[in-house]
Write a protein that holds these residues in place. Structure first.
Motif, PDB file in Angstrom:
ATOM      1  N   GLY A 107      41.266  50.514  59.517  1.00 24.01           N
ATOM      2  CA  GLY A 107      40.633  50.089  60.757  1.00 24.01           C
ATOM      3  C   GLY A 107      41.513  49.118  61.516  1.00 24.01           C
ATOM      4  O   GLY A 107      42.354  48.429  60.934  1.00 24.01           O
ATOM      5  N   LYS A 109      40.755  46.378  62.976  1.00 23.99           N
ATOM      6  CA  LYS A 109      40.515  44.938  62.778  1.00 23.99           C
ATOM      7  C   LYS A 109      41.533  44.383  61.786  1.00 23.99           C
ATOM      8  O   LYS A 109      42.112  43.317  62.003  1.00 23.99           O
ATOM      9  CB  LYS A 109      39.101  44.693  62.270  1.00 23.99           C
ATOM     10  CG  LYS A 109      38.721  43.235  62.249  1.00 23.99           C
ATOM     11  CD  LYS A 109      37.364  43.047  61.607  1.00 23.99           C
ATOM     12  CE  LYS A 109      36.534  42.047  62.397  1.00 23.99           C
ATOM     13  NZ  LYS A 109      35.198  41.868  61.848  1.00 23.99           N
ATOM     14  N   TYR A 132      38.588  40.127  72.574  1.00 23.78           N
ATOM     15  CA  TYR A 132      38.088  40.464  71.225  1.00 23.78           C
ATOM     16  C   TYR A 132      38.485  39.295  70.301  1.00 23.78           C
ATOM     17  O   TYR A 132      39.678  38.988  70.173  1.00 23.78           O
ATOM     18  CB  TYR A 132      38.767  41.777  70.803  1.00 23.78           C
ATOM     19  CG  TYR A 132      38.493  42.272  69.414  1.00 23.78           C
ATOM     20  CD1 TYR A 132      37.203  42.492  68.955  1.00 23.78           C
ATOM     21  CD2 TYR A 132      39.547  42.582  68.559  1.00 23.78           C
ATOM     22  CE1 TYR A 132      36.972  42.996  67.679  1.00 23.78           C
ATOM     23  CE2 TYR A 132      39.326  43.085  67.282  1.00 23.78           C
ATOM     24  CZ  TYR A 132      38.035  43.282  66.850  1.00 23.78           C
ATOM     25  OH  TYR A 132      37.815  43.779  65.590  1.00 23.78           O
ATOM     26  N   TYR A 135      41.804  38.399  67.711  1.00 25.82           N
ATOM     27  CA  TYR A 135      43.185  38.036  68.073  1.00 25.82           C
ATOM     28  C   TYR A 135      43.381  36.520  67.949  1.00 25.82           C
ATOM     29  O   TYR A 135      44.363  36.058  67.376  1.00 25.82           O
ATOM     30  CB  TYR A 135      43.540  38.448  69.500  1.00 25.82           C
ATOM     31  CG  TYR A 135      43.213  39.872  69.898  1.00 25.82           C
ATOM     32  CD1 TYR A 135      43.240  40.906  68.971  1.00 25.82           C
ATOM     33  CD2 TYR A 135      42.869  40.178  71.216  1.00 25.82           C
ATOM     34  CE1 TYR A 135      42.934  42.201  69.349  1.00 25.82           C
ATOM     35  CE2 TYR A 135      42.566  41.473  71.604  1.00 25.82           C
ATOM     36  CZ  TYR A 135      42.592  42.480  70.661  1.00 25.82           C
ATOM     37  OH  TYR A 135      42.269  43.749  71.040  1.00 25.82           O
ATOM     38  N   ALA A 217      41.910  50.689  70.862  1.00 25.60           N
ATOM     39  CA  ALA A 217      40.797  51.180  70.025  1.00 25.60           C
ATOM     40  C   ALA A 217      39.829  52.074  70.807  1.00 25.60           C
ATOM     41  O   ALA A 217      39.141  52.892  70.220  1.00 25.60           O
ATOM     42  CB  ALA A 217      40.039  49.991  69.423  1.00 25.60           C
ATOM     43  N   TYR A 218      39.785  51.905  72.141  1.00 26.12           N
ATOM     44  CA  TYR A 218      38.819  52.679  72.949  1.00 26.12           C
ATOM     45  C   TYR A 218      39.491  53.769  73.784  1.00 26.12           C
ATOM     46  O   TYR A 218      38.904  54.275  74.743  1.00 26.12           O
ATOM     47  CB  TYR A 218      38.006  51.713  73.837  1.00 26.12           C
ATOM     48  CG  TYR A 218      37.213  50.766  72.973  1.00 26.12           C
ATOM     49  CD1 TYR A 218      35.993  51.152  72.431  1.00 26.12           C
ATOM     50  CD2 TYR A 218      37.723  49.520  72.625  1.00 26.12           C
ATOM     51  CE1 TYR A 218      35.291  50.310  71.579  1.00 26.12           C
ATOM     52  CE2 TYR A 218      37.029  48.666  71.771  1.00 26.12           C
ATOM     53  CZ  TYR A 218      35.811  49.076  71.262  1.00 26.12           C
ATOM     54  OH  TYR A 218      35.118  48.244  70.412  1.00 26.12           O
ATOM     55  N   SER A 248      37.162  54.387  64.620  1.00 28.38           N
ATOM     56  CA  SER A 248      35.799  53.857  64.556  1.00 28.38           C
ATOM     57  C   SER A 248      34.922  54.353  65.695  1.00 28.38           C
ATOM     58  O   SER A 248      33.849  54.902  65.482  1.00 28.38           O
ATOM     59  CB  SER A 248      35.819  52.333  64.573  1.00 28.38           C
ATOM     60  OG  SER A 248      36.213  51.856  63.320  1.00 28.38           O
TER      61      SER A 248
HETATM   62  N1  PLP Z   1      39.815  46.298  68.471  1.00 32.38           N
HETATM   63  C1  PLP Z   1      38.813  46.154  69.329  1.00 32.38           C
HETATM   64  C2  PLP Z   1      39.110  45.803  70.721  1.00 32.38           C
HETATM   65  C3  PLP Z   1      37.481  46.301  68.909  1.00 32.38           C
HETATM   66  O1  PLP Z   1      36.492  46.144  69.779  1.00 32.38           O
HETATM   67  C4  PLP Z   1      37.231  46.617  67.563  1.00 32.38           C
HETATM   68  C5  PLP Z   1      35.862  46.774  67.056  1.00 32.38           C
HETATM   69  O2  PLP Z   1      34.868  46.514  67.664  1.00 32.38           O
HETATM   70  C6  PLP Z   1      38.313  46.745  66.714  1.00 32.38           C
HETATM   71  C7  PLP Z   1      39.595  46.590  67.188  1.00 32.38           C
HETATM   72  C8  PLP Z   1      38.118  46.995  65.263  1.00 32.38           C
HETATM   73  O3  PLP Z   1      37.904  48.299  64.998  1.00 32.38           O
HETATM   74  P1  PLP Z   1      37.911  48.881  63.528  1.00 32.38           P
HETATM   75  O4  PLP Z   1      36.513  49.320  63.272  1.00 32.38           O
HETATM   76  O5  PLP Z   1      38.904  50.000  63.595  1.00 32.38           O
HETATM   77  O6  PLP Z   1      38.348  47.817  62.584  1.00 32.38           O
END
Ligand code: PLP
Length: 410
Positions: A107, A109, A132, A135, A217-218, A248
């Protein structure tokens, strides 16, 4: 005596989502019968696509036979998934990557938080604001963020405000910064940068020897033409950027845990004596030491996203959420509220009316409309006066929430 890492003590005591949970719990104690609609936390509600379920079952069966069982896999991820990523996510956009530049993880994160391991503690950091929280918090934990000042900002962090006033486009800093975090489509504002805007950042990074940590991620929610899916669509970005992606929100993998990070071979950092070091090699070393790979069955499920059925199924799910976002924006506008984002993103960033502060609006919406959002100020000082709503709910919940908000605001 083991000395504790005291940088952790600098972190604010409570976490945004636990503060929200406390307030929601208090509400429930006083209103036990009232059902709430939660448009706060950014978790998905649609189940895994059937293609992924099928791949998972098959992989589980493989694990039951000695001949097809998989133990430890490569720390960097299995070749089958890496190849699928290169072929489907990058090649069609004219981006050529080698397998050694792709690192599968559990993931985004983890990697957005861990990437600081390969960077010196005294680099300067720049972030868009709101942001987010991972960071900043991960930089606080290693001392890189400095100290928290009275204005709610960290002393070694440059904040680049993104508000309605600048169209949510962060101004290029006047001074040079060593590391800049960019997240597009953005969490929490749901806004994007055009190719021309992102190019300004790549040019800044190349001119100033800045490292961009680009969180995409989006990416799968992008629907507009002029919005880049990858920073590597911009010439020169391989020399200055690391990109993070996640399955995710793309494929409902929040509970599965899988994503990936691109560290181009051309990307370097400097030693104090000015020698250039390939960051790819450092990240590979870091991963081999501290990470033992994402599970085989999870990577097989992720691979299935790239089959024709998988692609169709994840698009259906994302369209479902984007449909929610569109309805929500229309209904909120009809309720007299100004919103941003929600077109290439599952997030809607709502301007609170009459200058109401974020937490006050949160409480009003909770107690008077029975809808839970996320106070914008929880994402940084420039989030004050905004709320984040997510489109990850069911159609029915989103519609009911909008009905309640309209009724509440008259
Ligand atoms: N980056 C951003 C901007 C997010 O909003 C999120 C999750 O909400 C992540 C990373 C983390 O995603 P993952 O579930 O892949 O750890």
């Amino acid at each position: 005596m083991a000395l504790a890492n005291e940088h952790f003590l600098k972190l604010p005591g409570s976490y945004l989502f636990s503060d929200i949970a406390k307030k929601v719990n208090s509400f429930k104690i006083t209103h036990p019968k009232q059902n709430l609609i939660r448009l706060g936390i950014g978790d998905v509600t649609r189940p895994l696509p059937p293609a992924c379920i099928e791949a998972l079952h098959k992989a589980v069966d493989e694990m039951s036979e000695a001949d097809t069982f998989h133990g430890y896999g490569p720390e960097q991820g299995y070749g089958f998934l890496i190849e699928a990523i290169i072929k489907n996510d990058y090649l069609p956009r004219g981006i050529h990557l080698t397998p050694a530049e792709v690192f599968i993880n559990d993931g985004a994160k983890s990697d957005t938080g861990n990437i600081g391991d390969i960077l010196r503690h005294d680099n300067s950091v720049g972030v868009t604001d709101p942001i987010y929280p991972v960071y900043i918090d991960s930089n606080v934990m290693c001392g890189r963020a400095g100290i928290l000042q009275d204005n709610g900002k960290w002393s070694n962090v440059t904040y680049m405000p993104c508000t309605a006033e600048n169209g949510f486009i962060p101004a290029i800093p006047e001074k040079r910064i060593d590391i800049v975090y960019l997240c597009y489509p953005n969490n929490p504002t749901g806004t994007t940068l055009t190719k021309a805007e992102l190019k300004k950042w790549v040019d800044y990074a190349l001119d100033n020897d800045t490292l961009i940590l680009f969180d995409a991620a989006y990416e799968a929610f992008i629907r507009e033409e002029d919005v880049p899916h990858s920073i590597y669509e911009i010439k020169g970005a391989k020399k200055c950027a690391i990109e993070f992606r996640s399955f995710s929100k793309t494929a409902g993998f929040t509970g599965m845990r899988c994503g990936y990070t691109i560290v181009p071979k051309e990307l370097t950092g400097a030693t104090l004596t000015g020698e250039r070091i390939a960051l790819n090699g450092l990240w590979n070393r870091r991963q081999c030491t501290k990470f033992n790979g994402t599970s085989y069955i999870t990577q097989r499920a992720a691979e299935a996203i790239y089959t024709p059925e998988g692609k169709r199924q994840i698009k259906e799910n994302i369209d479902y959420y984007l449909d929610n976002a569109r309805t929500m924006k229309e209904e909120l506008a009809a309720a007299g509220l100004q919103t941003y984002g929600g077109t290439n993103s599952p997030y809607i960033w709502l301007k609170t009316p009459d200058g109401t502060d974020s937490w006050k609006f949160f409480e009003q919406m909770l107690y008077e409309a029975y809808v839970v959002g996320t106070p914008g100020v929880g994402f940084g000082p420039s989030g004050e006066g905004y709320m984040r709503l997510t489109a990850f709910g069911t159609h029915e919940d989103c519609q009911e929430a909008m009905y309640r908000i309209r009724k509440w605001l008259g």
